[in-house]
Write an enzyme that holds these catalytic residues in place. Structure first.
Site, short mmCIF file in Angstrom:
data_model
loop_
_atom_site.label_atom_id
_atom_site.label_comp_id
_atom_site.label_asym_id
_atom_site.label_seq_id
_atom_site.Cartn_x
_atom_site.Cartn_y
_atom_site.Cartn_z
N GLU A 1 11.93 2.43 14.23
CA GLU A 1 11.06 3.47 13.69
C GLU A 1 9.77 3.47 14.48
O GLU A 1 9.57 2.64 15.37
CB GLU A 1 10.78 3.22 12.20
N TYR B 1 0.85 -1.19 0.00
CA TYR B 1 0.00 0.00 0.00
C TYR B 1 0.88 1.24 0.00
O TYR B 1 2.09 1.17 0.22
CB TYR B 1 -0.94 0.01 1.20
N LYS C 1 6.60 -1.70 1.88
CA LYS C 1 5.39 -1.16 2.52
C LYS C 1 4.26 -2.18 2.38
O LYS C 1 3.30 -2.01 1.62
CB LYS C 1 5.01 0.20 1.93
N LEU D 1 11.28 1.36 6.97
CA LEU D 1 10.71 1.87 5.73
C LEU D 1 11.44 3.13 5.29
O LEU D 1 11.73 4.00 6.12
CB LEU D 1 9.23 2.18 5.94
#
Length: 283
Positions: free
Chosen positions: A179, A33, A147, A204
């Site tokens: 993260e 996504y 992702k 990411l």
């Protein structure tokens, strides 16, 4: 006004938008996504998001169903049809619908879904008060640079944050912050250096992260890409996180303890201002 969604070439009322129960995104989380922000009815830093979409698809062997120009047309049409001034465009591509089997189906056609969400970005009250975060173990797989729609670990992290009265969770692996559950984590040291983890398969490649790093360089702010520990986070002068939905969000509390002076710090506030200027100047 009824919201309009995009499903496999059709613009449909949201309540009529549907995909097959045999879709591999539903059965296996076999898909990716992407999310682009909308500010003043315009897409923000969209080229970077679409490039990351293409990269994620390639990494898991799904052919990109649309050229960049068509993705932009779909996004723009959804923004127009939904009268979206401020918020997000969500895009998802799965490997498609097929009989349930772990191996890739030979003839499946990718499923494409997109929709908009209205969201207050500029006047987000959290940016004025600052966000609380908690730290949680990072229990995800080893390809976090993709992702993926497989977000259960992030869901659990975000829920842990919500139960603690916090807005975000910073995930920890081997004593270092990887993260946020849906963001990139930054600290500002007592010496004024901005620190964020370098890119790798462990996190990411944030599009907002990239822009903030470029803005820091442009305006003479010192930034290091290196690992930083939970202890460094607790002892930092400031912290903040970045994402397409939060832009730059100051952090004022970690694990229930006040961070810095307990209010949004000058570096985070400056970068938030700079990012808004950047966002308003570009598609």
């Amino acid at each position: 006004m009824t919201r309009t969604a995009y499903v496999n070439g059709q613009y449909l009322p949201l309540e009529q938008a549907a995909v097959s129960v045999m879709d591999r995104g539903f059965l296996f989380a076999d898909g990716i996504y992407e999310v682009s922000a909308v500010l003043g009815g315009r897409l923000v830093d969209n080229a970077g998001h679409l490039a990351r979409l293409a990269r994620s698809l390639a990494e898991i062997g799904i052919s990109n169903p649309h050229p960049i120009e068509e993705w932009v047309r779909i996004e723009t049409e959804l923004v127009s049809r939904n009268g979206l001034d401020e918020g997000l465009v969500y895009m998802q591509v799965t490997r498609g619908a097929a009989e349930r089997d772990f191996s890739f189906p030979k003839d499946a056609v990718p499923t494409v879904v997109a929709f908009t969400q209205a969201k207050t970005i500029r006047a987000n009250p959290l940016a004025e008060t600052g966000a609380k975060v908690v730290t949680v173990p990072d229990i995800r797989w080893q390809r976090r640079d993709i992702k993926s729609v497989a977000l259960l670990a992030q869901v659990l992290a975000k829920q842990a944050a919500a139960e603690a009265g916090a807005a975000e969770a910073f995930m920890v692996e081997d004593g270092a912050i990887t993260e946020g559950s849906s963001s990139t984590a930054f600290i500002v040291t007592r010496e004024g250096t901005i620190v964020t983890r370098p890119l790798s398969n462990a996190l990411l490649p944030g599009i907002t992260r990239r822009a903030v790093i470029a803005l820091a360089a442009e305006f003479g702010l010192t930034l290091e890409e290196r690992l930083f520990s939970v202890e460094e986070l607790h002892g930092a002068a400031e912290a903040f996180y970045t994402s397409a939905s939060a832009f730059v969000m100051p952090v004022v509390s970690v694990d229930g303890e006040t961070l810095g002076e307990g209010r949004p710090g000058p570096v985070a506030r400056r970068l938030r201002e700079l990012y808004f200027t950047f966002a308003e100047a570009r598609d």
